[in-house]
Design a protein around this motif. Structure first.
Motif, short mmCIF file in Angstrom:
data_model
loop_
_atom_site.label_atom_id
_atom_site.label_comp_id
_atom_site.label_asym_id
_atom_site.label_seq_id
_atom_site.Cartn_x
_atom_site.Cartn_y
_atom_site.Cartn_z
N THR A 92 0.82 -1.25 0.05
CA THR A 92 -0.07 0.07 -0.02
C THR A 92 1.01 1.10 -0.01
OG1 THR A 92 -1.60 -1.37 1.34
CG2 THR A 92 -1.87 1.24 1.14
N ASN A 93 1.95 1.28 0.60
CA ASN A 93 2.68 2.47 0.93
C ASN A 93 3.35 2.86 -0.54
OD1 ASN A 93 4.36 0.13 1.46
ND2 ASN A 93 6.05 1.58 2.02
N LEU A 94 3.85 1.96 -1.32
CA LEU A 94 4.37 1.98 -2.60
C LEU A 94 3.18 2.70 -3.56
CD1 LEU A 94 6.76 -0.97 -2.58
CD2 LEU A 94 7.21 1.30 -2.02
N ILE A 95 1.96 2.30 -3.40
CA ILE A 95 1.15 2.83 -4.34
C ILE A 95 1.32 4.41 -4.01
CG2 ILE A 95 -1.32 3.38 -4.66
CD1 ILE A 95 -0.65 0.58 -5.53
N GLN A 96 1.24 4.96 -2.80
CA GLN A 96 1.37 6.41 -2.55
C GLN A 96 2.50 7.11 -3.12
OE1 GLN A 96 -1.53 7.88 -1.25
NE2 GLN A 96 -2.26 5.94 -1.39
N VAL A 97 3.55 6.37 -2.84
CA VAL A 97 4.93 6.98 -3.65
C VAL A 97 4.84 6.84 -5.05
CG1 VAL A 97 7.46 6.39 -3.73
CG2 VAL A 97 6.27 6.06 -1.74
N ALA A 98 4.43 5.87 -5.86
CA ALA A 98 4.01 5.96 -7.01
C ALA A 98 3.32 7.04 -7.53
CB ALA A 98 3.67 4.58 -7.36
N ILE A 117 -10.53 -10.88 1.75
CA ILE A 117 -11.65 -9.98 0.80
C ILE A 117 -11.55 -8.80 1.79
CG2 ILE A 117 -13.66 -9.61 -0.23
CD1 ILE A 117 -13.72 -12.70 -0.62
N LYS A 118 -11.96 -8.80 2.95
CA LYS A 118 -12.19 -7.56 3.50
C LYS A 118 -11.08 -6.86 4.09
CE LYS A 118 -16.22 -9.67 5.92
NZ LYS A 118 -16.92 -10.23 7.15
N GLN A 119 -9.97 -7.55 4.21
CA GLN A 119 -8.54 -6.90 4.43
C GLN A 119 -8.22 -6.11 3.12
OE1 GLN A 119 -6.84 -5.81 7.14
NE2 GLN A 119 -5.71 -4.65 5.70
N GLY A 120 -8.29 -6.84 1.93
CA GLY A 120 -8.01 -6.37 0.59
C GLY A 120 -8.79 -5.08 0.50
N ILE A 121 -10.02 -5.08 0.70
CA ILE A 121 -10.71 -3.98 0.32
C ILE A 121 -10.53 -2.81 1.20
CG2 ILE A 121 -13.25 -2.89 0.72
CD1 ILE A 121 -14.22 -5.92 -0.50
N LYS A 122 -10.10 -3.22 2.59
CA LYS A 122 -9.90 -2.02 3.42
C LYS A 122 -8.59 -1.23 2.94
CE LYS A 122 -8.25 -1.19 8.30
NZ LYS A 122 -8.32 -1.81 9.52
N SER A 123 -7.53 -2.28 2.45
CA SER A 123 -6.26 -1.75 2.04
C SER A 123 -6.59 -0.86 0.68
CB SER A 123 -5.30 -2.89 1.81
OG SER A 123 -4.25 -2.52 1.15
N ILE A 124 -7.32 -1.27 -0.28
CA ILE A 124 -7.42 -0.58 -1.31
C ILE A 124 -8.42 0.69 -1.03
CG2 ILE A 124 -8.94 -0.69 -3.57
CD1 ILE A 124 -8.65 -3.92 -3.07
N ASN A 125 -9.21 0.80 -0.49
CA ASN A 125 -9.86 1.98 -0.10
C ASN A 125 -8.72 2.91 0.72
OD1 ASN A 125 -12.57 1.28 -0.91
ND2 ASN A 125 -13.15 0.44 0.83
N SER A 127 -5.32 3.06 -0.04
CA SER A 127 -4.41 3.54 -1.03
C SER A 127 -5.02 4.17 -2.17
CB SER A 127 -3.44 2.19 -1.43
OG SER A 127 -4.28 1.15 -1.92
N LYS A 128 -6.03 3.60 -2.59
CA LYS A 128 -6.78 4.02 -3.85
C LYS A 128 -5.97 3.99 -5.00
CE LYS A 128 -9.74 7.49 -1.26
NZ LYS A 128 -10.63 6.32 -0.69
N PRO A 129 -5.45 2.72 -5.36
CA PRO A 129 -4.95 2.71 -6.74
C PRO A 129 -5.60 3.01 -7.69
CG PRO A 129 -5.46 0.69 -5.76
CD PRO A 129 -5.95 1.64 -4.73
N ASP A 130 -5.14 2.97 -9.13
CA ASP A 130 -6.07 3.17 -10.30
C ASP A 130 -6.55 2.00 -10.77
OD1 ASP A 130 -5.00 5.92 -11.11
OD2 ASP A 130 -3.25 4.91 -11.19
N ALA A 131 -6.13 0.61 -10.54
CA ALA A 131 -6.75 -0.46 -10.43
C ALA A 131 -6.40 -1.55 -9.41
CB ALA A 131 -6.44 -0.95 -11.84
N LEU A 150 -16.12 -1.68 -4.41
CA LEU A 150 -14.95 -1.05 -5.03
C LEU A 150 -15.40 -0.04 -6.42
CD1 LEU A 150 -12.31 -3.53 -4.38
CD2 LEU A 150 -12.46 -1.53 -3.21
N SER A 151 -16.57 0.37 -6.37
CA SER A 151 -17.17 0.88 -7.66
C SER A 151 -16.29 1.79 -8.30
CB SER A 151 -18.40 1.35 -7.38
OG SER A 151 -18.58 2.53 -6.41
N ASP A 152 -15.24 2.49 -7.78
CA ASP A 152 -14.43 3.52 -8.67
C ASP A 152 -13.20 2.79 -9.09
OD1 ASP A 152 -16.20 5.39 -7.84
OD2 ASP A 152 -14.97 6.24 -6.19
N GLN A 153 -13.03 1.43 -8.69
CA GLN A 153 -11.87 0.62 -9.00
C GLN A 153 -11.91 -0.05 -10.13
OE1 GLN A 153 -9.00 1.41 -7.55
NE2 GLN A 153 -9.97 2.68 -5.95
N THR A 154 -10.86 -0.31 -11.19
CA THR A 154 -10.96 -1.01 -12.29
C THR A 154 -10.40 -2.31 -11.66
OG1 THR A 154 -10.21 0.80 -13.66
CG2 THR A 154 -9.94 -1.42 -14.57
#
Length: 189
Positions: A92-98, A117-125, A127-131, A150-154
């Protein structure tokens, strides 16, 4: 519409290059996105320069690149020296750096059970990656209800996908793209 979404609308199949001997095949493929998996820091720039001659998006799997440290300096190196379009990582931290280097980001999430699944969704929310790349990809149709948050995520499915029928089923049930290292699938839409 994001750059990744646009590329996937043109062709939802992503070529995951695991063997540099297949570079010519991936360059000739219909895929608009190439992920370099298990690449080597010594040959990475040369490979990216060859791909750069096409209009394909280039992602490097940061966690699996030999000789490249998974830290801010590694991300900076990929951005400023190698010239990739984006990274894939589980960190997650590298998503922010990128994002600080204006790189596109794909966060890889492994689905093992409901807790992952629940932990992954929490992490995605967070870091907010592009996909988001879900592994194994064959589970995507089975976790559609969770992915709705994750409706905003590809959503990209990857791993254990071996046929055109599986690809179509996954694309019809929750994913916008499918990543595959199977050469035989790269030119099928």
């Amino acid at each position: 519409m994001s750059v990744i979404s646009y590329a996937l609308k043109r062709n939802p199949l992503i070529a995951s290059l695991t063997d540099t001997n297949d570079l010519d095949k991936v360059l000739d493929s219909d895929c608009n996105i190439i992920i370099l998996i298990q690449s080597d820091i010594g040959t990475l720039k040369e490979i990216v320069d060859r791909i750069r001659e096409t209009d394909k998006l280039i992602f490097v799997h940061l966690d699996l690149t030999k000789g490249l440290k998974r830290d801010a300096s590694g991300v900076k190196f990929l951005s400023e020296f190698v010239g990739v379009d984006g990274i894939i990582t589980t960190h997650t931290n590298l998503i922010q750096v990128a994002k600080q280097y204006n790189l596109l980001t794909i966060q890889r999430v492994f689905i093992l059970d409901t807790a992952s699944i629940k932990q992954g969704i929490k992490s995605i929310n967070s870091s907010k990656p592009d996909a988001v790349e879900i592994l194994p990809g064959v589970v995507v149709p089975h976790i559609q209800n969770y992915l709705k948050s994750l409706s905003d995520q590809t959503i990209i499915a990857a791993g254990l996908i071996h046929s055109e029928d599986e690809i179509q089923h996954i694309l019809q049930n929750g994913a916008q793209g499918v990543s595959s290292s199977s050469l035989g699938l790269w030119n099928k839409e």
